[in-house]
Design a protein around this motif. Structure first.
Motif, short mmCIF file in Angstrom:
data_model
loop_
_atom_site.label_atom_id
_atom_site.label_comp_id
_atom_site.label_asym_id
_atom_site.label_seq_id
_atom_site.Cartn_x
_atom_site.Cartn_y
_atom_site.Cartn_z
N TYR A 295 -115.43 27.99 -38.71
CA TYR A 295 -115.96 26.73 -39.22
C TYR A 295 -116.23 25.74 -38.08
CZ TYR A 295 -114.91 28.12 -44.02
OH TYR A 295 -114.89 28.77 -45.23
N TYR A 296 -117.10 24.79 -38.37
CA TYR A 296 -117.50 23.82 -37.35
C TYR A 296 -116.32 23.04 -36.78
CZ TYR A 296 -122.50 24.38 -38.49
OH TYR A 296 -123.76 24.86 -38.67
N SER A 297 -115.32 22.72 -37.63
CA SER A 297 -114.19 21.93 -37.14
C SER A 297 -113.37 22.68 -36.09
CB SER A 297 -113.28 21.54 -38.31
OG SER A 297 -112.76 22.69 -38.96
N LEU A 298 -113.56 23.99 -36.00
CA LEU A 298 -112.92 24.79 -34.95
C LEU A 298 -113.89 25.09 -33.82
CD1 LEU A 298 -111.03 25.17 -37.46
CD2 LEU A 298 -110.53 27.45 -36.55
N ARG A 299 -115.11 25.49 -34.18
CA ARG A 299 -116.06 26.00 -33.20
C ARG A 299 -116.79 24.90 -32.43
NH1 ARG A 299 -121.56 28.18 -35.00
NH2 ARG A 299 -120.50 28.27 -37.02
N CYS A 300 -117.01 23.75 -33.06
CA CYS A 300 -117.86 22.72 -32.45
C CYS A 300 -117.07 21.60 -31.79
CB CYS A 300 -118.80 22.13 -33.51
SG CYS A 300 -119.92 23.33 -34.23
N THR A 301 -115.80 21.84 -31.47
CA THR A 301 -114.99 20.76 -30.90
C THR A 301 -115.54 20.21 -29.58
OG1 THR A 301 -113.47 22.56 -30.27
CG2 THR A 301 -112.79 21.10 -32.04
N PHE A 376 -104.59 23.89 -44.70
CA PHE A 376 -103.96 23.75 -46.02
C PHE A 376 -104.69 24.54 -47.11
CE2 PHE A 376 -101.55 19.46 -45.41
CZ PHE A 376 -100.88 20.01 -44.32
N HIS A 377 -105.96 24.87 -46.87
CA HIS A 377 -106.80 25.47 -47.91
C HIS A 377 -106.79 26.99 -47.73
CE1 HIS A 377 -109.83 25.98 -50.86
NE2 HIS A 377 -110.35 24.76 -50.77
N ASP A 378 -105.96 27.68 -48.51
CA ASP A 378 -105.78 29.12 -48.31
C ASP A 378 -107.07 29.90 -48.56
OD1 ASP A 378 -104.95 30.26 -51.52
OD2 ASP A 378 -105.09 28.12 -51.05
N ARG A 379 -107.94 29.40 -49.44
CA ARG A 379 -109.18 30.14 -49.72
C ARG A 379 -110.21 29.97 -48.60
NH1 ARG A 379 -107.80 27.93 -54.53
NH2 ARG A 379 -109.42 26.33 -54.50
N ILE A 380 -109.99 28.98 -47.75
CA ILE A 380 -110.86 28.80 -46.59
C ILE A 380 -110.34 29.60 -45.40
CG2 ILE A 380 -111.62 27.13 -44.84
CD1 ILE A 380 -111.99 25.10 -47.03
N ASN A 381 -109.06 29.44 -45.09
CA ASN A 381 -108.55 30.14 -43.90
C ASN A 381 -108.25 31.62 -44.15
OD1 ASN A 381 -105.61 30.44 -44.66
ND2 ASN A 381 -105.71 28.19 -44.64
N GLY A 382 -107.85 31.96 -45.37
CA GLY A 382 -107.65 33.36 -45.74
C GLY A 382 -106.43 34.03 -45.13
N ILE A 383 -105.62 33.28 -44.40
CA ILE A 383 -104.47 33.89 -43.70
C ILE A 383 -103.16 33.15 -43.94
CG2 ILE A 383 -105.82 34.99 -41.85
CD1 ILE A 383 -105.15 32.58 -40.08
N LEU A 384 -103.22 31.98 -44.55
CA LEU A 384 -102.03 31.13 -44.72
C LEU A 384 -101.79 30.83 -46.19
CD1 LEU A 384 -102.78 28.57 -41.85
CD2 LEU A 384 -101.03 30.37 -41.78
N PRO A 385 -100.55 30.56 -46.58
CA PRO A 385 -100.28 30.14 -47.95
C PRO A 385 -100.79 28.72 -48.17
CG PRO A 385 -98.28 30.01 -46.64
CD PRO A 385 -99.31 30.66 -45.77
N PRO A 386 -101.04 28.30 -49.40
CA PRO A 386 -101.53 26.95 -49.66
C PRO A 386 -100.60 25.90 -49.03
CG PRO A 386 -101.55 28.24 -51.68
CD PRO A 386 -100.83 29.07 -50.65
N PHE A 387 -101.20 24.96 -48.33
CA PHE A 387 -100.48 23.83 -47.72
C PHE A 387 -99.39 24.31 -46.75
CE2 PHE A 387 -101.76 22.81 -52.09
CZ PHE A 387 -102.78 21.91 -51.80
N VAL A 388 -99.66 25.44 -46.09
CA VAL A 388 -98.69 26.11 -45.20
C VAL A 388 -97.28 26.01 -45.79
CG1 VAL A 388 -99.95 26.16 -43.04
CG2 VAL A 388 -98.75 24.07 -43.67
N ASN A 389 -97.18 26.32 -47.05
CA ASN A 389 -95.92 26.27 -47.80
C ASN A 389 -95.12 27.54 -47.51
OD1 ASN A 389 -93.87 26.13 -49.67
ND2 ASN A 389 -95.20 25.98 -51.46
N LEU A 390 -94.02 27.41 -46.81
CA LEU A 390 -93.19 28.56 -46.46
C LEU A 390 -92.09 28.82 -47.47
CD1 LEU A 390 -92.86 28.14 -42.58
CD2 LEU A 390 -94.77 28.95 -43.96
N GLY A 391 -92.08 28.02 -48.56
CA GLY A 391 -91.10 28.21 -49.62
C GLY A 391 -91.65 29.08 -50.74
#
Length: 518
Positions: A295-301, A376-391
């Motif tokens: 995504y642009y927020s990562l690639r276009c910094t 925070f958006h699991d459907r966007i990043n595809g690798i993390l739980p929603p809201f980086v919730n470790l519980g």
């Protein structure tokens, strides 16, 4: 065993740079004025005393502003100088924090050190004592239209210097007279035009601007660091920061940001090489599981933070020029044996730069908020739980609610980014028929910067949680791993829901105080 605190002292001339300002403001270093500077101030004073004895000069034997058409009798000249200080001490609102007051006093001092104000050296010496002893005049935030400079706020500074009003000292608001007595100091005396000289100029907006710039530079450093760590989390291809790609666009800021990111990312084992993963092997799949481009927020910094870098560079040039200038009126020039009337108190340079600064930092904040949303958006990043919730999902909420804070704070920054520079309102019997609103602009930039630290704090809370979930601590670059370890030292990994407002505050302090430069 008692620890004795040692303060470093430096001798300064008539010019100061940003590094020395940072050391005096944040390292609590003391200053001594060089003998040559004191001699130039004294030369200006003696010239004015002789020159003004039989001439009409604004603010010496005339009234002020639209009252300048009224001649003042000789017997009332000292009273005139006290009157401008007392009559203009009409500020309102919250007191300006001590750090910004200290910066404003330093800015006022360096105007006097140019030797073009016609003031007695006694005033310079007292101002140095206030700075070194951390005696901070009570200066309300509101009152300046930015021309004739910061009349109201500087009047509050002058009020303390004549021994009246109140000052913050040792963490408490106290009557100035008591603090001066405690430190064996005497208020400055009026000789010719000291009242007008203290109150007339751009020193408060400049002082606020200096602190804003120092904090903004730190934010830019953090945004670069966060952007690297975000790309490590996403396992991005690293060619977006490559030198050939970024050199193909001829903007210094973009190239500097890309260079800084390459340096931090150099030994990372998280990011991928496109020439190995995509160019160096055959691929048969129809849909690529891993993003070919993030995504642009990562690639276009580099392209997003590059203009911020360039803007901060220009802000620094303007602020340093301003602080090393004579910004009062009239200008007393012993070299040409003349006194010049004009408008060096006008704050347009500072106003314009503070507007540009707050726009730049708002964009930086927007980048942080979008990077936070990616985490925070699991459907966007595809690798993390929603809201980086470790519980337990559904039972626990991780950092879900902190996004509300980040989003609302970013929205406030966007609103505050509307310019003050073009919001002149005539006043002062239309004597001040076009003004800069520079102090308002600087104060709004201050708020934007404070807001940005809050958003950045929440972003880094999310980053370290994501690192723990992915278990990539040992794969991070050396610098990223150092940041991760420092944050985890005061913000441990969490799975259970607890209030996070104190952690956000602690993170903000860490981000402000860490020593590093882009």
């Amino acid at each position: 065993m008692q620890t004795i605190s040692m303060k470093y002292t430096m001798i300064v001339g008539k010019y100061i740079n940003l590094e020395i300002l940072r050391r005096v403001l944040f390292n609590d270093e003391e200053i001594i004025i060089s003998d040559k500077c004191i001699q130039e101030v004294d030369k200006s004073f003696h010239f004015l005393r002789e020159f003004s004895s039989d001439k009409i000069i604004y603010g010496i034997n005339t009234g002020f502003g639209p009252m300048a058409q009224y001649r003042i009798e000789d017997k009332s000249l000292r009273e005139l100088q006290y009157n401008i200080i007392r009559s203009h001490s009409t500020g309102a609102g919250q007191p300006l924090p001590s750090l910004y007051v200290k910066a404003a006093m330093i800015a006022r001092l360096f105007t006097f050190l140019q030797g073009k104000s016609g003031i007695h050296t006694e005033l310079v010496e007292l101002l140095v004592q206030f700075i070194n002893l951390d005696i901070f005049p009570y200066i309300p935030e509101h009152g300046s239209v930015g021309a004739s400079g910061d009349l109201v706020q500087l009047a509050h500074m002058a009020l303390a210097l004549i021994g009246e009003g109140e000052v913050f000292y040792e963490g408490k608001l106290q009557p100035t007279a008591q603090v001066l007595e405690k430190n064996h100091l005497k208020p400055f005396s009026i000789h010719i035009r000291e009242g007008l000289s203290v109150t007339n100029g751009t020193s408060v907006m400049t002082g606020i601007g200096i602190v804003n710039l120092l904090y903004a530079r730190q934010l830019l450093n953090w945004s670069v660091c966060a952007s690297v760590m975000m790309n490590e989390i996403a396992a991005s291809y690293d060619d977006f920061i490559s030198q050939p790609l970024n050199d193909a666009k001829l903007h210094k800021g973009q190239q500097k940001i890309a260079e800084a990111m390459r340096k931090q990312m150099a030994d990372s084992k998280c990011t991928l090489k496109r020439e190995i993963e995509l160019y160096g092997q055959k691929h048969e799949e129809k849909i690529f599981e891993h993003k070919v481009q993030p995504y642009y927020s990562l690639r276009c910094t580099p392209q997003i933070l590059g203009p911020v870098y360039d803007t901060l560079a220009n802000v620094e040039e303007v602020l340093i020029n301003e602080i090393n200038s004579a910004c009062d009126n009239p200008i007393v020039d012993p070299e040409t044996q003349n006194v010049y009337h004009g408008g060096n108190f006008h704050g347009d340079y500072i106003s314009f730069e503070m507007d540009k600064l707050k726009i730049a930092i708002t964009k930086l904040t927007m980048l942080s908020e979008r990077q936070l949303n990616y985490l925070f958006h699991d459907r966007i990043n595809g690798i993390l739980p929603p809201f980086v919730n470790l519980g337990v999902l559904g039972l626990n909420y991780g950092l879900q609610a902190s996004q509300f804070t980040a989003t609302s704070t970013t929205a406030e920054c966007q609103t505050l980014s509307n310019p003050m520079y073009v919001h002149s309102i005539p006043n002062n019997n239309d004597n001040q028929d076009i003004v800069s609103m520079g102090t308002n602009s600087a104060l709004m930039a201050k708020t934007v910067i404070e807001n940005s630290y809050q958003v950045m704090s929440i972003l880094f809370m999310g980053i370290v949680q994501a690192v723990d979930y992915l278990k990539i601590q040992e794969k991070l670059s050396t610098e990223s791993r150092c940041v991760y370890n420092e944050i985890r030292a005061f913000f441990p990994v969490f799975t259970q829901d607890t209030p996070k407002y104190k952690e956000i505050e602690a993170m903000g302090k860490y981000l402000k105080n860490k020593k590093f430069n882009l």
